[in-house]
Design a protein around this motif. Structure first.
Motif, PDB file in Angstrom:
ATOM      1  N   VAL A  55      -7.828   0.543 -15.363  1.00 32.55           N
ATOM      2  CA  VAL A  55      -7.833  -0.880 -15.011  1.00 32.55           C
ATOM      3  C   VAL A  55      -6.781  -1.630 -15.838  1.00 32.55           C
ATOM      4  O   VAL A  55      -6.050  -2.474 -15.314  1.00 32.55           O
ATOM      5  N   LYS A  56      -6.692  -1.315 -17.104  1.00 32.47           N
ATOM      6  CA  LYS A  56      -5.718  -1.979 -17.986  1.00 32.47           C
ATOM      7  C   LYS A  56      -4.294  -1.759 -17.484  1.00 32.47           C
ATOM      8  O   LYS A  56      -3.508  -2.704 -17.371  1.00 32.47           O
ATOM      9  N   ILE A  57      -3.952  -0.520 -17.173  1.00 30.09           N
ATOM     10  CA  ILE A  57      -2.594  -0.211 -16.718  1.00 30.09           C
ATOM     11  C   ILE A  57      -2.323  -0.857 -15.372  1.00 30.09           C
ATOM     12  O   ILE A  57      -1.260  -1.473 -15.165  1.00 30.09           O
ATOM     13  N   LYS A  58      -3.254  -0.737 -14.436  1.00 24.26           N
ATOM     14  CA  LYS A  58      -3.019  -1.295 -13.100  1.00 24.26           C
ATOM     15  C   LYS A  58      -2.917  -2.821 -13.148  1.00 24.26           C
ATOM     16  O   LYS A  58      -2.147  -3.423 -12.399  1.00 24.26           O
ATOM     17  N   THR A  59      -3.667  -3.457 -14.042  1.00 21.04           N
ATOM     18  CA  THR A  59      -3.586  -4.911 -14.203  1.00 21.04           C
ATOM     19  C   THR A  59      -2.202  -5.306 -14.715  1.00 21.04           C
ATOM     20  O   THR A  59      -1.561  -6.220 -14.186  1.00 21.04           O
ATOM     21  N   GLU A  60      -1.748  -4.595 -15.725  1.00 25.41           N
ATOM     22  CA  GLU A  60      -0.427  -4.853 -16.307  1.00 25.41           C
ATOM     23  C   GLU A  60       0.684  -4.587 -15.280  1.00 25.41           C
ATOM     24  O   GLU A  60       1.612  -5.383 -15.136  1.00 25.41           O
ATOM     25  N   GLU A  61       0.560  -3.476 -14.584  1.00 27.31           N
ATOM     26  CA  GLU A  61       1.562  -3.095 -13.576  1.00 27.31           C
ATOM     27  C   GLU A  61       1.645  -4.153 -12.480  1.00 27.31           C
ATOM     28  O   GLU A  61       2.737  -4.602 -12.119  1.00 27.31           O
ATOM     29  N   ALA A  62       0.516  -4.558 -11.938  1.00 21.47           N
ATOM     30  CA  ALA A  62       0.506  -5.549 -10.852  1.00 21.47           C
ATOM     31  C   ALA A  62       1.108  -6.873 -11.304  1.00 21.47           C
ATOM     32  O   ALA A  62       1.870  -7.500 -10.565  1.00 21.47           O
ATOM     33  N   ALA A  63       0.781  -7.299 -12.523  1.00 20.06           N
ATOM     34  CA  ALA A  63       1.326  -8.562 -13.029  1.00 20.06           C
ATOM     35  C   ALA A  63       2.844  -8.506 -13.099  1.00 20.06           C
ATOM     36  O   ALA A  63       3.524  -9.492 -12.792  1.00 20.06           O
ATOM     37  N   LEU A  64       3.373  -7.361 -13.453  1.00 23.18           N
ATOM     38  CA  LEU A  64       4.827  -7.217 -13.558  1.00 23.18           C
ATOM     39  C   LEU A  64       5.501  -7.085 -12.196  1.00 23.18           C
ATOM     40  O   LEU A  64       6.488  -7.755 -11.917  1.00 23.18           O
ATOM     41  N   ILE A  65       4.968  -6.242 -11.343  1.00 24.67           N
ATOM     42  CA  ILE A  65       5.695  -5.979 -10.103  1.00 24.67           C
ATOM     43  C   ILE A  65       5.583  -7.114  -9.087  1.00 24.67           C
ATOM     44  O   ILE A  65       6.476  -7.283  -8.266  1.00 24.67           O
ATOM     45  N   PHE A  66       4.534  -7.911  -9.169  1.00 29.43           N
ATOM     46  CA  PHE A  66       4.382  -9.005  -8.207  1.00 29.43           C
ATOM     47  C   PHE A  66       4.763 -10.367  -8.784  1.00 29.43           C
ATOM     48  O   PHE A  66       4.477 -11.396  -8.185  1.00 29.43           O
ATOM     49  N   VAL A  67       5.440 -10.379  -9.914  1.00 31.43           N
ATOM     50  CA  VAL A  67       5.776 -11.637 -10.587  1.00 31.43           C
ATOM     51  C   VAL A  67       6.601 -12.573  -9.691  1.00 31.43           C
ATOM     52  O   VAL A  67       6.433 -13.783  -9.746  1.00 31.43           O
ATOM     53  N   ASN A  68       7.467 -12.026  -8.852  1.00 26.33           N
ATOM     54  CA  ASN A  68       8.311 -12.839  -7.963  1.00 26.33           C
ATOM     55  C   ASN A  68       7.861 -12.796  -6.512  1.00 26.33           C
ATOM     56  O   ASN A  68       8.611 -13.201  -5.624  1.00 26.33           O
ATOM     57  N   TYR A  69       6.675 -12.287  -6.268  1.00 25.99           N
ATOM     58  CA  TYR A  69       6.235 -12.082  -4.891  1.00 25.99           C
ATOM     59  C   TYR A  69       6.162 -13.412  -4.148  1.00 25.99           C
ATOM     60  O   TYR A  69       5.545 -14.367  -4.600  1.00 25.99           O
ATOM     61  N   ASP A  70       6.822 -13.445  -2.990  1.00 21.62           N
ATOM     62  CA  ASP A  70       6.855 -14.658  -2.178  1.00 21.62           C
ATOM     63  C   ASP A  70       6.875 -14.229  -0.710  1.00 21.62           C
ATOM     64  O   ASP A  70       7.809 -13.548  -0.277  1.00 21.62           O
ATOM     65  N   LYS A  71       5.859 -14.635   0.029  1.00 23.98           N
ATOM     66  CA  LYS A  71       5.740 -14.258   1.445  1.00 23.98           C
ATOM     67  C   LYS A  71       6.906 -14.764   2.281  1.00 23.98           C
ATOM     68  O   LYS A  71       7.133 -14.289   3.383  1.00 23.98           O
ATOM     69  N   ARG A  72       7.635 -15.725   1.770  1.00 22.50           N
ATOM     70  CA  ARG A  72       8.772 -16.267   2.525  1.00 22.50           C
ATOM     71  C   ARG A  72      10.006 -15.376   2.443  1.00 22.50           C
ATOM     72  O   ARG A  72      10.924 -15.523   3.238  1.00 22.50           O
ATOM     73  N   ASN A  73      10.028 -14.452   1.479  1.00 21.27           N
ATOM     74  CA  ASN A  73      11.158 -13.527   1.379  1.00 21.27           C
ATOM     75  C   ASN A  73      11.070 -12.494   2.490  1.00 21.27           C
ATOM     76  O   ASN A  73       9.986 -12.196   2.995  1.00 21.27           O
ATOM     77  N   SER A  74      12.192 -11.916   2.848  1.00 17.68           N
ATOM     78  CA  SER A  74      12.173 -10.885   3.883  1.00 17.68           C
ATOM     79  C   SER A  74      11.376  -9.686   3.402  1.00 17.68           C
ATOM     80  O   SER A  74      11.236  -9.452   2.193  1.00 17.68           O
ATOM     81  N   VAL A  75      10.863  -8.928   4.337  1.00 17.82           N
ATOM     82  CA  VAL A  75      10.092  -7.725   4.009  1.00 17.82           C
ATOM     83  C   VAL A  75      10.988  -6.742   3.246  1.00 17.82           C
ATOM     84  O   VAL A  75      10.571  -6.154   2.253  1.00 17.82           O
ATOM     85  N   TYR A  76      12.213  -6.614   3.698  1.00 19.46           N
ATOM     86  CA  TYR A  76      13.172  -5.704   3.049  1.00 19.46           C
ATOM     87  C   TYR A  76      13.393  -6.106   1.587  1.00 19.46           C
ATOM     88  O   TYR A  76      13.304  -5.274   0.689  1.00 19.46           O
ATOM     89  N   ASP A  77      13.660  -7.385   1.334  1.00 25.96           N
ATOM     90  CA  ASP A  77      13.881  -7.854  -0.036  1.00 25.96           C
ATOM     91  C   ASP A  77      12.624  -7.686  -0.885  1.00 25.96           C
ATOM     92  O   ASP A  77      12.700  -7.317  -2.063  1.00 25.96           O
ATOM     93  N   THR A  78      11.477  -7.953  -0.299  1.00 22.79           N
ATOM     94  CA  THR A  78      10.208  -7.799  -1.017  1.00 22.79           C
ATOM     95  C   THR A  78       9.986  -6.338  -1.380  1.00 22.79           C
ATOM     96  O   THR A  78       9.612  -6.018  -2.514  1.00 22.79           O
ATOM     97  N   PHE A  79      10.211  -5.449  -0.432  1.00 30.55           N
ATOM     98  CA  PHE A  79      10.072  -4.009  -0.659  1.00 30.55           C
ATOM     99  C   PHE A  79      10.913  -3.578  -1.859  1.00 30.55           C
ATOM    100  O   PHE A  79      10.421  -2.921  -2.773  1.00 30.55           O
ATOM    101  N   TYR A  80      12.186  -3.954  -1.841  1.00 31.85           N
ATOM    102  CA  TYR A  80      13.082  -3.564  -2.927  1.00 31.85           C
ATOM    103  C   TYR A  80      12.664  -4.166  -4.259  1.00 31.85           C
ATOM    104  O   TYR A  80      12.742  -3.504  -5.292  1.00 31.85           O
TER     105      TYR A  80
END
Length: 185
Positions: A55-80
């Motif tokens: 749980v600790k690692i997955k919490t840390e990982e999610a916070a880092l990888i989704f820091v810029n997550y924005d549904k308005r960005n293209s799927v391709y840009d979000t994927f990358y």
């Protein structure tokens, strides 16, 4: 650092370096600099500690990888962006990567723990749902697309680590493109 964090950090290092079976609770307590009572006050057993690490690692990982997550960005840009951040996180945290690659699908991880940890990753489902609506991806469930790409990344990074290959920005970009190409229509 609080005692719970010390115990989780000590256990992570010992379990990855020695193996779960060869890591007694007493060694975890010693490495964490706490007494056995402190360990058992916070965790029932080693399996409970493993679930806590997950749980600790997955919490840390999610916070880092989704820091810029924005549904308005293209799927391709979000994927990358999200998978690029995931790769960076794993490369910068080899012990955590080794733990996740060993235990992500282990029966030691309880269903409630898996559900709690993975709730932080629903943005993947949303990204893939948008891509499916736009006709970008093969007709598979979002979860299948998520686990296919996650599995590919983990396998590739595990091989790179074992073979002592350097993952440079060009290689990372090429791998991300291959991952995208493998699931696109």
């Amino acid at each position: 650092m609080e005692k719970r964090e010390k115990i989780l950090n000590a256990a992570l290092e010992l379990i990855i370096r020695r193996g779960l079976q060869h890591t007694p609770m007493s060694q975890i307590a010693d490495k964490a600099g706490v007494g056995m009572g402190s360990v058992y006050k916070r965790f029932k057993n080693k399996e409970d500690i493993v679930n806590g690490i997950y749980v600790k690692i997955k919490t840390e990982e999610a916070a880092l990888i989704f820091v810029n997550y924005d549904k308005r960005n293209s799927v391709y840009d979000t994927f990358y962006d999200v998978y690029g951040r995931m790769i960076d996180y794993f490369l910068q945290n080899p012990l955590k990567f080794n733990f996740i690659s060993q235990y992500a699908f282990s029966p030691i991880i309880e269903k409630t723990t898996q559900k709690e940890a993975m709730a932080r990753f629903y943005s993947f489902d949303e990204m893939y749902a948008r891509g499916l609506e736009q006709g970008l991806f093969k007709d598979l469930a979002s979860s299948h697309l998520t686990y296919f790409v996650f599995g590919s990344i983990c396998s590739w990074l595990k091989c790179a680590s074992e073979l002592q290959l350097t993952v440079n920005p060009e290689m990372k970009a090429q791998f991300l493109q291959m991952a995208w190409d493998s699931i696109k229509k």
